[in-house]
Design an enzyme around this catalytic site. Structure first.
Site, PDB file in Angstrom:
ATOM      1  N   ASP A  13      79.488  17.138 -47.191  1.00 15.33           N
ATOM      2  CA  ASP A  13      79.118  15.544 -47.832  1.00 15.33           C
ATOM      3  C   ASP A  13      79.692  14.865 -48.868  1.00 15.33           C
ATOM      4  O   ASP A  13      79.264  14.102 -49.313  1.00 15.33           O
ATOM      5  CB  ASP A  13      77.459  16.427 -48.211  1.00 15.33           C
ATOM      6  CG  ASP A  13      76.634  16.584 -47.014  1.00 15.33           C
ATOM      7  OD1 ASP A  13      77.175  16.619 -45.509  1.00 15.33           O
ATOM      8  OD2 ASP A  13      75.796  17.042 -47.587  1.00 15.33           O
ATOM      9  N   LYS A  16      84.574  13.512 -46.728  1.00 12.49           N
ATOM     10  CA  LYS A  16      85.478  13.791 -45.654  1.00 12.49           C
ATOM     11  C   LYS A  16      85.472  12.526 -44.444  1.00 12.49           C
ATOM     12  O   LYS A  16      87.110  12.515 -44.650  1.00 12.49           O
ATOM     13  CB  LYS A  16      85.288  15.165 -45.473  1.00 12.49           C
ATOM     14  CG  LYS A  16      85.108  16.085 -46.560  1.00 12.49           C
ATOM     15  CD  LYS A  16      85.151  17.746 -45.861  1.00 12.49           C
ATOM     16  CE  LYS A  16      84.055  17.632 -45.485  1.00 12.49           C
ATOM     17  NZ  LYS A  16      82.868  17.693 -45.789  1.00 12.49           N
ATOM     18  N   LYS A  18      85.752   9.492 -44.135  1.00 11.34           N
ATOM     19  CA  LYS A  18      85.962   8.858 -44.231  1.00 11.34           C
ATOM     20  C   LYS A  18      87.835   8.433 -45.128  1.00 11.34           C
ATOM     21  O   LYS A  18      88.150   7.886 -44.540  1.00 11.34           O
ATOM     22  CB  LYS A  18      85.074   7.635 -45.700  1.00 11.34           C
ATOM     23  CG  LYS A  18      85.323   6.514 -46.262  1.00 11.34           C
ATOM     24  CD  LYS A  18      84.523   6.006 -47.396  1.00 11.34           C
ATOM     25  CE  LYS A  18      85.710   4.623 -47.707  1.00 11.34           C
ATOM     26  NZ  LYS A  18      85.004   3.847 -48.453  1.00 11.34           N
ATOM     27  N   GLY A  40      78.361  16.509 -39.991  1.00  9.23           N
ATOM     28  CA  GLY A  40      78.646  15.418 -40.000  1.00  9.23           C
ATOM     29  C   GLY A  40      79.459  14.331 -40.752  1.00  9.23           C
ATOM     30  O   GLY A  40      79.124  14.278 -41.990  1.00  9.23           O
ATOM     31  N   HIS A  41      79.940  13.616 -39.783  1.00 12.63           N
ATOM     32  CA  HIS A  41      80.159  13.274 -40.818  1.00 12.63           C
ATOM     33  C   HIS A  41      80.526  11.327 -40.504  1.00 12.63           C
ATOM     34  O   HIS A  41      80.594  11.317 -39.151  1.00 12.63           O
ATOM     35  CB  HIS A  41      82.244  13.105 -40.422  1.00 12.63           C
ATOM     36  CG  HIS A  41      82.952  14.273 -40.771  1.00 12.63           C
ATOM     37  ND1 HIS A  41      83.584  14.990 -40.292  1.00 12.63           N
ATOM     38  CD2 HIS A  41      82.075  15.691 -41.533  1.00 12.63           C
ATOM     39  CE1 HIS A  41      84.328  15.764 -40.659  1.00 12.63           C
ATOM     40  NE2 HIS A  41      83.128  16.472 -41.765  1.00 12.63           N
ATOM     41  N   GLN A 223      82.129  20.833 -44.340  1.00 10.50           N
ATOM     42  CA  GLN A 223      81.372  21.802 -45.328  1.00 10.50           C
ATOM     43  C   GLN A 223      82.334  22.301 -46.994  1.00 10.50           C
ATOM     44  O   GLN A 223      83.150  21.148 -47.085  1.00 10.50           O
ATOM     45  CB  GLN A 223      81.425  23.422 -45.378  1.00 10.50           C
ATOM     46  CG  GLN A 223      79.651  23.075 -43.819  1.00 10.50           C
ATOM     47  CD  GLN A 223      80.192  22.871 -42.608  1.00 10.50           C
ATOM     48  OE1 GLN A 223      81.578  23.993 -42.300  1.00 10.50           O
ATOM     49  NE2 GLN A 223      79.985  22.703 -41.577  1.00 10.50           N
TER      50      GLN A 223
HETATM   51  P1  IMP Z   1      74.975  26.952 -41.641  1.00  9.60           P
HETATM   52  O1  IMP Z   1      76.215  25.984 -42.053  1.00  9.60           O
HETATM   53  O2  IMP Z   1      74.025  26.044 -40.500  1.00  9.60           O
HETATM   54  O3  IMP Z   1      74.745  28.562 -41.040  1.00  9.60           O
HETATM   55  O4  IMP Z   1      73.599  26.465 -42.547  1.00  9.60           O
HETATM   56  C1  IMP Z   1      74.586  27.748 -44.135  1.00  9.60           C
HETATM   57  C2  IMP Z   1      74.679  26.334 -45.581  1.00  9.60           C
HETATM   58  O5  IMP Z   1      75.634  25.348 -45.513  1.00  9.60           O
HETATM   59  C3  IMP Z   1      72.730  25.478 -45.694  1.00  9.60           C
HETATM   60  O6  IMP Z   1      73.052  25.697 -47.005  1.00  9.60           O
HETATM   61  C4  IMP Z   1      73.122  24.522 -45.358  1.00  9.60           C
HETATM   62  O7  IMP Z   1      73.064  23.377 -45.642  1.00  9.60           O
HETATM   63  C5  IMP Z   1      74.628  24.264 -45.443  1.00  9.60           C
HETATM   64  N1  IMP Z   1      75.777  24.006 -44.669  1.00  9.60           N
HETATM   65  C6  IMP Z   1      76.443  23.618 -43.316  1.00  9.60           C
HETATM   66  N2  IMP Z   1      76.976  22.258 -43.296  1.00  9.60           N
HETATM   67  C7  IMP Z   1      77.027  21.922 -44.089  1.00  9.60           C
HETATM   68  C8  IMP Z   1      77.594  20.843 -44.452  1.00  9.60           C
HETATM   69  O8  IMP Z   1      78.404  19.858 -43.504  1.00  9.60           O
HETATM   70  N3  IMP Z   1      77.053  19.419 -45.412  1.00  9.60           N
HETATM   71  C9  IMP Z   1      76.737  20.550 -45.957  1.00  9.60           C
HETATM   72  N4  IMP Z   1      75.853  21.678 -46.165  1.00  9.60           N
HETATM   73  C10 IMP Z   1      75.993  22.167 -44.700  1.00  9.60           C
END
Ligand code: IMP
Length: 434
Positions: A13, A16, A18, A40-41, A223
């Site tokens: 978050d 990226k 932008k 989510g972008h 991520q």
């Molecule tokens: P998963 O990727 O859904 O398996 O989640 C594993 C961990 O990664 C959790 O703590 C989620 O909140 C975190 N996470 C997964 N995708 C994102 C992202 O795009 N932004 C921030 N945290 C993420």
């Protein structure tokens, strides 16, 4: 022409989307290389808000190759919804290419994700429950379904049959009727295959051709470094490698095709989900940062945990990614704080003090930030477009970060709008290439 990898340097978050959107203007191909619709972008273009979970941020430019690489796991329902939403807004999606080797998130992956979290109870990871972990687990277990399988009924049926049996068993305690009907699942996924067929391709080949033709390729990470399954705060991580090294695997190129690595970091830190966070704020300041920064998840809407900037963690992210540049986003959120704290080291039990990001989980779980205080600024910086426009204290903060991490700051975000950025250097290969 360089291949530029853009990755998150914190817990995701970081903004990226932008940065990719800005750089993509000059690129020919943009490749997502890992993760799935857990990402989510958000991009704000001329006041219009676009939210992507799977489609690379470059899709808003007509004529670009936007690639979902083999390293991504794809929920085809989410992808077709995204395509429909873009078409409804008259955005040309014909440039989208999806790797035939990318793995597919199946209905049982979603059920397993939720069941896994339920089973863990208080120890849960706080996943996005989008089926990401179970899909990567099947990939490693060689029970995965790939995009190319959605184009062949016989193969698809065979593969779902092989994958489904162990799932029924493990879901039984958690799901009322884990029957997971083979026929309807096969039909639904064949329909997705039919719908997506024109986009499915040998995407590594497309990237090689672009590189061979001296075109600019952006490798878009999802991520962040500290959610990396190998180098992050395991087990509170995602199930892929969001670091730059994974761009090679997830796009199908060699290390020499990644010429620059840009790490994106917020001017502070946020995290969603569980796990250690040494600089987390549990007070009014943390609340204020959350409110001002709109720190609520794009994918799940969850309130993000907030904290001061963590230099040892950022230095660590720089090392595991080989960062060549830093982009600092959301600097405007810190306007108005009289003092800005920066974590420069950690303390632990028994008077332990250390400056490296701890590799051992027990140490990390007990690590508390040690801070210095820098002067804040009161001015609204949303209209600043050059470094000289910034208040001195904001410039000092950026200089401090660059010096402490040992990586130059090339880009600074001063507001949510696309134009609300400051390019700190004009000697970028990108600028030269323009
Ligand atoms: P998963 O990727 O859904 O398996 O989640 C594993 C961990 O990664 C959790 O703590 C989620 O909140 C975190 N996470 C997964 N995708 C994102 C992202 O795009 N932004 C921030 N945290 C993420």
């Amino acid at each position: 022409m360089p291949g530029i990898c853009i990755v998150g340097a914190q817990w995701g978050d970081e903004g990226k989307g932008k940065v990719v959107d800005l750089v993509a203007e000059r690129a020919d191909a943009i490749v997502r290389f890992q993760g799935g619709n857990n990402a989510g972008h958000t991009i704000i273009r001329d006041g219009e808000v676009f939210k992507f979970h799977l489609i690379p941020s470059g899709i808003l430019y007509p004529g670009k190759r936007c690639i979902i690489g083999n390293g991504v796991v794809i929920d085809p329902g989410v992808l077709t919804d995204e395509l429909d939403a873009l078409k409804a807004r008259k955005i040309d999606t014909s440039g989208l290419r999806i790797s035939a080797n990318a793995h597919v998130i199946m209905p049982y992956h979603l059920l397993l994700d939720t069941a896994g979290e339920t089973k863990l109870g208080k120890l849960q990871i706080g996943t996005t429950r989008r089926g990401i972990g179970p899909a990567y687990a099947d990939k490693a277990a060689r029970l995965g379904i790939r995009m190319q399988d959605l184009l062949d009924e016989k193969i698809l049926k065979k593969k779902i049959t092989a994958a489904i049996d162990p799932k029924r068993l493990s879901l039984r305690p958690y799901v009322k009727d884990p029957s997971l009907d083979l026929q309807s699942m096969t039909e639904a996924y064949l329909t997705y295959g039919h719908r997506l067929e024109r986009h499915i391709a040998d995407t590594a080949r497309i990237v090689w051709d672009a590189l061979d033709a001296d075109k600019l390729v952006i490798y878009e990470g999802a991520q962040g470094a500290l959610l990396d399954i190998d180098h992050g705060t395991y087990p509170f991580v995602t199930s892929s490698n969001p670091i730059a090294g994974a761009a090679c695997v997830g796009a199908g190129v060699g290390p020499k095709d990644v010429n620059e690595v840009w790490g994106i970091a917020k001017a502070y830190v946020t995290r969603v989900g569980s796990g250690p966070f040494p600089t987390e704020l549990h007070d009014a300041v943390g609340e204020e940062i959350r409110a001002r920064g709109g720190e609520f998840g794009t994918t799940t809407g969850r309130a993000r945990r907030t904290g001061w900037l963590d230099i040892p963690a950022l230095r660590y992210a720089s090392r595991i990614n080989g960062l060549t540049s830093l982009a600092i986003t959301k600097l405007d959120v810190l306007s108005g704080f009289e003092k800005i704290k920066v974590c420069t080291a950690y303390s632990g039990p028994d008077d332990a003090a250390f400056t490296d990001f701890p590799y051992h989980q027990s140490v990390l779980h007990h690590a508390k930030g040690e801070y210095i205080e820098l002067d804040g600024w009161t001015e609204d910086i949303g209209d600043c477009r050059t470094a000289a426009d910034l208040p001195q204290a904001a410039r000092d903060y950026l200089d401090y970060i660059a010096e402490a991490v040992g990586v130059p700051v090339v880009l600074v975000g001063v507001g949510p709008g696309r134009e609300q950025v400051i390019w700190m250097q004009d000697s970028l290969p990108l600028a030269e290439a323009a």
